[in-house]
Motif scaffolding. Sequence first.
Motif, PDB file in Angstrom:
ATOM      1  N   ARG A  73       0.834  -1.210   0.000  1.00 30.95           N
ATOM      2  CA  ARG A  73       0.000   0.000   0.000  1.00 30.95           C
ATOM      3  C   ARG A  73       0.867   1.259   0.000  1.00 30.95           C
ATOM      4  O   ARG A  73       0.646   2.174  -0.794  1.00 30.95           O
ATOM      5  CB  ARG A  73      -0.868  -0.055   1.263  1.00 30.95           C
ATOM      6  CG  ARG A  73      -1.868   1.035   1.441  1.00 30.95           C
ATOM      7  CD  ARG A  73      -2.662   0.729   2.718  1.00 30.95           C
ATOM      8  NE  ARG A  73      -3.487   1.833   3.152  1.00 30.95           N
ATOM      9  CZ  ARG A  73      -4.110   1.875   4.329  1.00 30.95           C
ATOM     10  NH1 ARG A  73      -4.003   0.848   5.171  1.00 30.95           N
ATOM     11  NH2 ARG A  73      -4.850   2.904   4.653  1.00 30.95           N
ATOM     12  N   THR A  74       1.876   1.308   0.871  1.00 26.15           N
ATOM     13  CA  THR A  74       2.682   2.538   0.923  1.00 26.15           C
ATOM     14  C   THR A  74       3.656   2.616  -0.262  1.00 26.15           C
ATOM     15  O   THR A  74       3.941   3.706  -0.738  1.00 26.15           O
ATOM     16  CB  THR A  74       3.463   2.671   2.255  1.00 26.15           C
ATOM     17  OG1 THR A  74       4.337   1.560   2.425  1.00 26.15           O
ATOM     18  CG2 THR A  74       2.496   2.754   3.427  1.00 26.15           C
ATOM     19  N   ASN A  75       4.129   1.477  -0.750  1.00 27.58           N
ATOM     20  CA  ASN A  75       4.956   1.500  -1.963  1.00 27.58           C
ATOM     21  C   ASN A  75       4.196   2.190  -3.098  1.00 27.58           C
ATOM     22  O   ASN A  75       4.747   3.029  -3.821  1.00 27.58           O
ATOM     23  CB  ASN A  75       5.316   0.083  -2.422  1.00 27.58           C
ATOM     24  CG  ASN A  75       6.492  -0.562  -1.675  1.00 27.58           C
ATOM     25  OD1 ASN A  75       7.089  -1.502  -2.129  1.00 27.58           O
ATOM     26  ND2 ASN A  75       6.820  -0.055  -0.497  1.00 27.58           N
ATOM     27  N   ALA A  76       2.925   1.845  -3.250  1.00 33.70           N
ATOM     28  CA  ALA A  76       2.117   2.442  -4.317  1.00 33.70           C
ATOM     29  C   ALA A  76       1.933   3.941  -4.088  1.00 33.70           C
ATOM     30  O   ALA A  76       2.011   4.744  -5.022  1.00 33.70           O
ATOM     31  CB  ALA A  76       0.756   1.751  -4.403  1.00 33.70           C
ATOM     32  N   LEU A  77       1.690   4.327  -2.851  1.00 30.63           N
ATOM     33  CA  LEU A  77       1.489   5.755  -2.565  1.00 30.63           C
ATOM     34  C   LEU A  77       2.758   6.550  -2.822  1.00 30.63           C
ATOM     35  O   LEU A  77       2.716   7.655  -3.375  1.00 30.63           O
ATOM     36  CB  LEU A  77       1.035   5.931  -1.111  1.00 30.63           C
ATOM     37  CG  LEU A  77      -0.402   5.469  -0.842  1.00 30.63           C
ATOM     38  CD1 LEU A  77      -0.690   5.462   0.649  1.00 30.63           C
ATOM     39  CD2 LEU A  77      -1.404   6.377  -1.563  1.00 30.63           C
ATOM     40  N   VAL A  78       3.893   5.988  -2.430  1.00 30.97           N
ATOM     41  CA  VAL A  78       5.169   6.656  -2.676  1.00 30.97           C
ATOM     42  C   VAL A  78       5.368   6.879  -4.175  1.00 30.97           C
ATOM     43  O   VAL A  78       5.739   7.975  -4.620  1.00 30.97           O
ATOM     44  CB  VAL A  78       6.336   5.820  -2.098  1.00 30.97           C
ATOM     45  CG1 VAL A  78       7.675   6.268  -2.676  1.00 30.97           C
ATOM     46  CG2 VAL A  78       6.353   5.930  -0.572  1.00 30.97           C
ATOM     47  N   THR A  79       5.110   5.844  -4.958  1.00 31.58           N
ATOM     48  CA  THR A  79       5.260   5.966  -6.407  1.00 31.58           C
ATOM     49  C   THR A  79       4.276   6.985  -6.972  1.00 31.58           C
ATOM     50  O   THR A  79       4.622   7.791  -7.845  1.00 31.58           O
ATOM     51  CB  THR A  79       5.025   4.601  -7.081  1.00 31.58           C
ATOM     52  OG1 THR A  79       5.923   3.649  -6.506  1.00 31.58           O
ATOM     53  CG2 THR A  79       5.261   4.677  -8.582  1.00 31.58           C
ATOM     54  N   SER A 114       9.751  -3.877  -0.681  1.00 31.52           N
ATOM     55  CA  SER A 114      10.091  -2.653  -1.414  1.00 31.52           C
ATOM     56  C   SER A 114      11.114  -2.927  -2.514  1.00 31.52           C
ATOM     57  O   SER A 114      11.052  -2.325  -3.585  1.00 31.52           O
ATOM     58  CB  SER A 114      10.633  -1.597  -0.442  1.00 31.52           C
ATOM     59  OG  SER A 114       9.671  -1.294   0.554  1.00 31.52           O
ATOM     60  N   ILE A 115      12.044  -3.823  -2.253  1.00 30.69           N
ATOM     61  CA  ILE A 115      13.016  -4.208  -3.289  1.00 30.69           C
ATOM     62  C   ILE A 115      12.285  -4.911  -4.430  1.00 30.69           C
ATOM     63  O   ILE A 115      12.473  -4.588  -5.600  1.00 30.69           O
ATOM     64  CB  ILE A 115      14.096  -5.145  -2.713  1.00 30.69           C
ATOM     65  CG1 ILE A 115      14.946  -4.411  -1.666  1.00 30.69           C
ATOM     66  CG2 ILE A 115      14.996  -5.692  -3.835  1.00 30.69           C
ATOM     67  CD1 ILE A 115      15.886  -5.321  -0.874  1.00 30.69           C
ATOM     68  N   ALA A 116      11.441  -5.879  -4.094  1.00 33.20           N
ATOM     69  CA  ALA A 116      10.715  -6.619  -5.132  1.00 33.20           C
ATOM     70  C   ALA A 116       9.847  -5.689  -5.967  1.00 33.20           C
ATOM     71  O   ALA A 116       9.625  -5.926  -7.154  1.00 33.20           O
ATOM     72  CB  ALA A 116       9.871  -7.726  -4.498  1.00 33.20           C
ATOM     73  N   VAL A 123      20.601  -4.275  -7.241  1.00 32.41           N
ATOM     74  CA  VAL A 123      20.741  -2.869  -7.634  1.00 32.41           C
ATOM     75  C   VAL A 123      19.701  -2.015  -6.907  1.00 32.41           C
ATOM     76  O   VAL A 123      20.020  -0.954  -6.357  1.00 32.41           O
ATOM     77  CB  VAL A 123      20.593  -2.735  -9.165  1.00 32.41           C
ATOM     78  CG1 VAL A 123      20.330  -1.292  -9.557  1.00 32.41           C
ATOM     79  CG2 VAL A 123      21.832  -3.274  -9.868  1.00 32.41           C
ATOM     80  N   THR A 124      18.468  -2.481  -6.900  1.00 32.44           N
ATOM     81  CA  THR A 124      17.406  -1.721  -6.226  1.00 32.44           C
ATOM     82  C   THR A 124      17.686  -1.623  -4.734  1.00 32.44           C
ATOM     83  O   THR A 124      17.494  -0.572  -4.109  1.00 32.44           O
ATOM     84  CB  THR A 124      16.043  -2.394  -6.461  1.00 32.44           C
ATOM     85  OG1 THR A 124      15.831  -2.510  -7.870  1.00 32.44           O
ATOM     86  CG2 THR A 124      14.914  -1.593  -5.839  1.00 32.44           C
ATOM     87  N   ALA A 125      18.150  -2.727  -4.159  1.00 34.68           N
ATOM     88  CA  ALA A 125      18.417  -2.754  -2.720  1.00 34.68           C
ATOM     89  C   ALA A 125      19.547  -1.798  -2.337  1.00 34.68           C
ATOM     90  O   ALA A 125      19.533  -1.215  -1.252  1.00 34.68           O
ATOM     91  CB  ALA A 125      18.777  -4.172  -2.291  1.00 34.68           C
TER      92      ALA A 125
END
Lengths: 136, 136, 136, 136, 136, 136
Positions: C113-119, E75-77, F118-120
């Motif tokens: 959920r927060t990954n999407a909001l950050v993006t 978050s990495i994935a 790389v992302t990490a």
Amino acid sequence: MATVPIVSDERASARVRGIFDDIRETRGTDYINDFWRALANHPDELERLWAQLKTTMAPGALDPLTKELLYVAVSIANACAYCVHSHTAAARAKGMTDAQHGELLEVVAMAQRTNALVTALGVPVDAVFDRAPDGG
Amino acid sequence: MATVPIVSDERASARVRGIFDDIRETRGTDYINDFWRALANHPDELERLWAQLKTTMAPGALDPLTKELLYVAVSIANACAYCVHSHTAAARAKGMTDAQHGELLEVVAMAQRTNALVTALGVPVDAVFDRAPDGG
Amino acid sequence: MATVPIVSDERASARVRGIFDDIRETRGTDYINDFWRALANHPDELERLWAQLKTTMAPGALDPLTKELLYVAVSIANACAYCVHSHTAAARAKGMTDAQHGELLEVVAMAQRTNALVTALGVPVDAVFDRAPDGG
Amino acid sequence: MATVPIVSDERASARVRGIFDDIRETRGTDYINDFWRALANHPDELERLWAQLKTTMAPGALDPLTKELLYVAVSIANACAYCVHSHTAAARAKGMTDAQHGELLEVVAMAQRTNALVTALGVPVDAVFDRAPDGG
Amino acid sequence: MATVPIVSDERASARVRGIFDDIRETRGTDYINDFWRALANHPDELERLWAQLKTTMAPGALDPLTKELLYVAVSIANACAYCVHSHTAAARAKGMTDAQHGELLEVVAMAQRTNALVTALGVPVDAVFDRAPDGG
Amino acid sequence: MATVPIVSDERASARVRGIFDDIRETRGTDYINDFWRALANHPDELERLWAQLKTTMAPGALDPLTKELLYVAVSIANACAYCVHSHTAAARAKGMTDAQHGELLEVVAMAQRTNALVTALGVPVDAVFDRAPDGG
């Protein structure tokens, strides 16, 4: 940064300039964003994509703002920063209000959350959702 | 298949049955799909999620069908088969026509295509798309 | 279904049978799951991957259950149904309780959920998070 | 920006410097890109990964350029900006022409488009595609 | 860059300032990172998310550091650069050592690798992994 | 299972049958896989997509097998099971050997692994990879 040169108006071929002009006229703005200038390194793809995009985003059974919101939603799910920025700007240009933006974020965040839970629980699709009971 | 047992009405606790009843009433159908029955293994999460989902999907600045279309779009981008099936069915229940479904697919497919091209070209975000020029 | 044949014990070469035996001994079970039987079509990759996996998942600075929970989390984010099922089972075999499973789901769902909001918000990384201020 | 310090030649241990030297020799360039300098904070992983990468990308049943194109394709699908940049540069160093780059983009964009449509339509895999009809 | 303005303390409403104060107190730091300042454009979502996050990340059946490591893994994935930076910093603040960070990276990288192989091989889930043999 | 009916030859319109015939002729097989039969519910998209796909996958600067391998790689990264199955079969039909399949899997798995690292690590793109130093 880019993996290809950014094509300025000066360096653009006549064919590319023609497509740039159509982008300007269709969108009612003089500004060509850098995605198109980068894609201009491959004029065939530029021409095909722009022609298709105009058709896809035109008014139809769904209105242009709804289509743009869908575009933003997919771009968020794909973690495409450029796409989120350009299509959020496009949605605003098509009338998206701050309240609509807030609800868009909320729906997308909720979808991400339940998508993950569904995957984590590993539940197979309920038979009632099937639209191809005979042939599929 | 599932990573947890599917909770039938018989095995559900009183608390879970109460949430199932609210799902039935809110949706106007007796059918509880297996996602909720799987999530019922974690009653706190079930309760919280259902309460939030009702709020998120209620009419607001965006209408319920638009919200459901956004849900389908994100589910496609996330390759969540269950989610695509259940929310496509939900969108149809909220009035999505075949023509609207066709355009939804077309917009999502186009977004996937240009998202990939943007990433491939590595273009940074144009300054004009920035809404936080001072503080961000 | 599979894109390659599933290699049974009977059809396995001596080299593959040796790796299967090591999997059985390491895991304390006679059961070899179909991922390994499918990968056995490429014995080099099978051998390399199994050797590496044993090292990666062994006790270290992180305990084996924590490592398995991380494996489940990544598998959920990647929408890999098989991986979610097999590593959820592995986590249970290593002692994961139902309460821990519930919290794992909650953290992963929150991260989605927060990954999407950050993006969606497009916020650049705060300078305070940088660990390479000089050379990076 | 980075979540770990970038390891310069000066700060590198003898073991890390040895791996850096092998990267330089293998690639025929003095430049070590920052991914390796960041990974150098974990020398075991650096050593293992570099050894494996050399094997994976060496000429085999597939030629090195084809392997590099595959690397770029996966990096695009994963929305990894750094990876797209570094492997596009590597593909050019291995002989990728602009025309080949254009076709790579076109195939990847097409795959993204049909992948989304397949997911949206929810079609199960045709039996004819199965290579494990007996045991799988 | 951001798709919304970054809300400074000065521009924040009393309601938003109250949430900012709670973030400061809960985390024991005066610094509010820009994600929260961007989300503050939608105070309802800010309030709801922060309240939920506090609950989700509190000590429970899993300890706070394990939860934070799971957050980093997801978050990495998801290729979310901001999320990786902020949650790696949070994990360090909760006691993550360099050795634990190294093993986290190794497990995530291994999961990415086997997730891809599983998908490539197309193997269906083994029956032994099913926890819902009757009802699912 | 499917979110739309599967269109059999009997139920297909003359226009759809014409496209099915072209698929048969182009591929040299009588079998039409279910993706096309599902997409046939939206004849415009079917026609456009098939026409474009023929062009995209035709011999050019990249040979047809390389293009098909790229298609498989993207499908793996997207976790699209149907796509992996259908394009792995197509790659075999175009001459992919078992050894090539094995190396394809190895490259994709390696790319997944380093993409995650790389992302990490959060490393920004090295300046030497930039192809648009002036205008981008």
